[in-house]
Design a protein around this motif. Structure first.
Motif, PDB file in Angstrom:
ATOM      1  N   ALA A 189     -31.555 -89.032 -43.727  1.00 31.27           N
ATOM      2  CA  ALA A 189     -32.265 -87.799 -43.370  1.00 31.27           C
ATOM      3  C   ALA A 189     -31.990 -86.692 -44.384  1.00 31.27           C
ATOM      4  O   ALA A 189     -32.887 -85.910 -44.730  1.00 31.27           O
ATOM      5  N   ILE A 190     -30.757 -86.622 -44.874  1.00 33.69           N
ATOM      6  CA  ILE A 190     -30.407 -85.591 -45.856  1.00 33.69           C
ATOM      7  C   ILE A 190     -31.108 -85.870 -47.180  1.00 33.69           C
ATOM      8  O   ILE A 190     -31.668 -84.962 -47.809  1.00 33.69           O
ATOM      9  N   ALA A 191     -31.095 -87.127 -47.607  1.00 37.70           N
ATOM     10  CA  ALA A 191     -31.798 -87.484 -48.840  1.00 37.70           C
ATOM     11  C   ALA A 191     -33.280 -87.145 -48.728  1.00 37.70           C
ATOM     12  O   ALA A 191     -33.883 -86.625 -49.679  1.00 37.70           O
ATOM     13  N   ALA A 192     -33.872 -87.411 -47.564  1.00 38.85           N
ATOM     14  CA  ALA A 192     -35.290 -87.113 -47.363  1.00 38.85           C
ATOM     15  C   ALA A 192     -35.550 -85.610 -47.454  1.00 38.85           C
ATOM     16  O   ALA A 192     -36.547 -85.171 -48.041  1.00 38.85           O
ATOM     17  N   ASP A 193     -34.659 -84.801 -46.873  1.00 40.61           N
ATOM     18  CA  ASP A 193     -34.811 -83.341 -46.954  1.00 40.61           C
ATOM     19  C   ASP A 193     -34.749 -82.873 -48.403  1.00 40.61           C
ATOM     20  O   ASP A 193     -35.569 -82.061 -48.851  1.00 40.61           O
ATOM     21  N   PHE A 194     -33.770 -83.358 -49.141  1.00 41.32           N
ATOM     22  CA  PHE A 194     -33.611 -82.945 -50.535  1.00 41.32           C
ATOM     23  C   PHE A 194     -34.807 -83.391 -51.381  1.00 41.32           C
ATOM     24  O   PHE A 194     -35.274 -82.653 -52.254  1.00 41.32           O
ATOM     25  N   LEU A 195     -35.296 -84.601 -51.139  1.00 36.15           N
ATOM     26  CA  LEU A 195     -36.448 -85.092 -51.896  1.00 36.15           C
ATOM     27  C   LEU A 195     -37.704 -84.293 -51.567  1.00 36.15           C
ATOM     28  O   LEU A 195     -38.504 -83.978 -52.457  1.00 36.15           O
ATOM     29  N   GLU A 196     -37.883 -83.950 -50.302  1.00 31.11           N
ATOM     30  CA  GLU A 196     -39.067 -83.187 -49.907  1.00 31.11           C
ATOM     31  C   GLU A 196     -39.105 -81.826 -50.592  1.00 31.11           C
ATOM     32  O   GLU A 196     -40.172 -81.357 -51.011  1.00 31.11           O
ATOM     33  N   GLU A 197     -37.953 -81.195 -50.726  1.00 33.46           N
ATOM     34  CA  GLU A 197     -37.883 -79.878 -51.368  1.00 33.46           C
ATOM     35  C   GLU A 197     -37.701 -79.983 -52.879  1.00 33.46           C
ATOM     36  O   GLU A 197     -37.596 -78.965 -53.558  1.00 33.46           O
ATOM     37  N   ARG A 198     -37.646 -81.199 -53.386  1.00 33.06           N
ATOM     38  CA  ARG A 198     -37.489 -81.474 -54.821  1.00 33.06           C
ATOM     39  C   ARG A 198     -36.212 -80.833 -55.369  1.00 33.06           C
ATOM     40  O   ARG A 198     -36.182 -80.288 -56.465  1.00 33.06           O
ATOM     41  N   LEU A 199     -35.155 -80.948 -54.577  1.00 35.95           N
ATOM     42  CA  LEU A 199     -33.835 -80.477 -54.986  1.00 35.95           C
ATOM     43  C   LEU A 199     -33.002 -81.600 -55.587  1.00 35.95           C
ATOM     44  O   LEU A 199     -31.934 -81.343 -56.152  1.00 35.95           O
ATOM     45  N   VAL A 200     -33.460 -82.823 -55.448  1.00 33.70           N
ATOM     46  CA  VAL A 200     -32.860 -83.962 -56.134  1.00 33.70           C
ATOM     47  C   VAL A 200     -33.963 -84.683 -56.888  1.00 33.70           C
ATOM     48  O   VAL A 200     -35.148 -84.569 -56.558  1.00 33.70           O
ATOM     49  N   SER A 201     -33.558 -85.407 -57.910  1.00 30.05           N
ATOM     50  CA  SER A 201     -34.502 -86.202 -58.689  1.00 30.05           C
ATOM     51  C   SER A 201     -34.131 -87.670 -58.546  1.00 30.05           C
ATOM     52  O   SER A 201     -32.948 -88.024 -58.548  1.00 30.05           O
ATOM     53  N   ARG A 202     -35.143 -88.501 -58.431  1.00 27.49           N
ATOM     54  CA  ARG A 202     -34.927 -89.946 -58.367  1.00 27.49           C
ATOM     55  C   ARG A 202     -35.107 -90.509 -59.776  1.00 27.49           C
ATOM     56  O   ARG A 202     -36.193 -90.429 -60.363  1.00 27.49           O
ATOM     57  N   THR A 203     -34.046 -91.052 -60.320  1.00 33.14           N
ATOM     58  CA  THR A 203     -34.071 -91.647 -61.657  1.00 33.14           C
ATOM     59  C   THR A 203     -33.652 -93.100 -61.519  1.00 33.14           C
ATOM     60  O   THR A 203     -32.464 -93.399 -61.342  1.00 33.14           O
ATOM     61  N   GLY A 204     -34.631 -93.996 -61.555  1.00 27.33           N
ATOM     62  CA  GLY A 204     -34.334 -95.397 -61.300  1.00 27.33           C
ATOM     63  C   GLY A 204     -33.719 -95.544 -59.918  1.00 27.33           C
ATOM     64  O   GLY A 204     -34.229 -94.999 -58.930  1.00 27.33           O
ATOM     65  N   PRO A 205     -32.581 -96.230 -59.796  1.00 27.02           N
ATOM     66  CA  PRO A 205     -31.950 -96.419 -58.487  1.00 27.02           C
ATOM     67  C   PRO A 205     -31.062 -95.256 -58.069  1.00 27.02           C
ATOM     68  O   PRO A 205     -30.425 -95.321 -57.017  1.00 27.02           O
ATOM     69  N   LEU A 206     -31.023 -94.192 -58.862  1.00 31.28           N
ATOM     70  CA  LEU A 206     -30.097 -93.091 -58.607  1.00 31.28           C
ATOM     71  C   LEU A 206     -30.824 -91.820 -58.178  1.00 31.28           C
ATOM     72  O   LEU A 206     -31.954 -91.559 -58.588  1.00 31.28           O
ATOM     73  N   LEU A 207     -30.133 -91.035 -57.361  1.00 32.42           N
ATOM     74  CA  LEU A 207     -30.524 -89.661 -57.076  1.00 32.42           C
ATOM     75  C   LEU A 207     -29.495 -88.742 -57.713  1.00 32.42           C
ATOM     76  O   LEU A 207     -28.307 -89.056 -57.747  1.00 32.42           O
ATOM     77  N   TRP A 208     -29.955 -87.598 -58.223  1.00 33.18           N
ATOM     78  CA  TRP A 208     -28.995 -86.633 -58.760  1.00 33.18           C
ATOM     79  C   TRP A 208     -29.446 -85.224 -58.417  1.00 33.18           C
ATOM     80  O   TRP A 208     -30.621 -84.936 -58.274  1.00 33.18           O
ATOM     81  N   TRP A 209     -28.462 -84.342 -58.281  1.00 36.34           N
ATOM     82  CA  TRP A 209     -28.654 -82.976 -57.800  1.00 36.34           C
ATOM     83  C   TRP A 209     -29.205 -82.101 -58.924  1.00 36.34           C
ATOM     84  O   TRP A 209     -28.648 -82.043 -60.016  1.00 36.34           O
ATOM     85  N   LEU A 210     -30.314 -81.406 -58.658  1.00 37.61           N
ATOM     86  CA  LEU A 210     -30.994 -80.639 -59.700  1.00 37.61           C
ATOM     87  C   LEU A 210     -30.465 -79.217 -59.898  1.00 37.61           C
ATOM     88  O   LEU A 210     -30.268 -78.792 -61.041  1.00 37.61           O
TER      89      LEU A 210
END
Length: 224
Positions: A189-210
């Motif tokens: 749920a937290i990953a989904a929130d961050f992705l929705e607000e584009r506060l994290v980036s998905r790079t291949g299999p990784l997420l990282w904080w923007l």
């Protein structure tokens, strides 16, 4: 016996100078040469700053169309996180970026970082890079830690978007994602929130904080 050891991270070497100005960097004693970064990821920007680096140049293009394998993704994330941390210190970063063609506005996710020298991927890369350069300023997307909460202030889209997280699990997720982590490393749920607000980036299999945690304020804190 089959080895299960993780592959060693690829070397990260930058060219560095003691001044922002290109002419000044050509003077004797202003070049730091090629710097091999040996510190942990969260200390690399400090390592460069303490060496006196105020201008750095990444060798090679950061290609986000070739990050399907874990090693390639980890190397790209490591470099992008360093650009983020150097931007927070107002270090001039020279780099080259290749993005996937979709989404066409994907460059906006990174538009709080120092603009690259070249950009490939958008339908009109010249227009996208020009807009990135013209609209860039320090503190465009940052986070800060308060007593019992985290606040994110995001102006990448033109207007101020402000988010405050008081739940400890959100703060833990930010720490976990600061230098890249698999999607499964944080609650779904937290990953989904961050992705929705584009506060994290998905790079291949990784997420990282923007957002970056600013190190050098350009205005009084109340005006940010």
């Amino acid at each position: 016996m089959t080895s299960t050891a993780a592959p060693a991270p690829r070397a990260l070497t930058l060219n560095a100078w003691r001044d922002y100005d290109e002419d000044a960097c050509a003077l004797p004693g202003m070049g730091l040469g090629a710097v091999d970064l040996t510190a942990p990821p969260d200390d690399q920007a400090s390592q460069l700053w303490e060496l006196g680096a105020r201008r750095v140049e990444f060798t090679g293009e950061i290609d986000l169309t070739a990050v399907d394998d874990p090693a390639g993704a980890a190397h790209a994330v490591r470099r992008l996180c360093l650009i983020r941390d150097l931007t927070a210190r107002a270090v001039l970063v020279q780099w080259h970026l290749r993005l996937p063609p979709e989404p066409d506005d994907g460059w906006r996710d990174l538009s709080h970082l120092q603009p690259p020298r070249t950009l490939t991927g958008p339908a009109d890369p010249v227009a996208a890079l020009t807009q990135w350069r013209n609209e860039h300023y320090l503190c465009k997307c940052l986070w800060r830690q308060g007593p019992g909460f985290v606040q994110i202030r995001d102006r990448r889209w033109g207007e101020l978007r402000r988010f405050t997280a008081e739940e400890p699990e959100y703060q833990e997720a930010i720490t976990q994602l600061s230098y890249g982590a698999p999607l499964r490393a944080v609650p779904k749920a937290i990953a989904a929130d961050f992705l929705e607000e584009r506060l994290v980036s998905r790079t291949g299999p990784l997420l990282w904080w923007l957002p970056y945690r600013v190190n050098r304020w350009i205005q009084e804190a109340m005006a940010i």
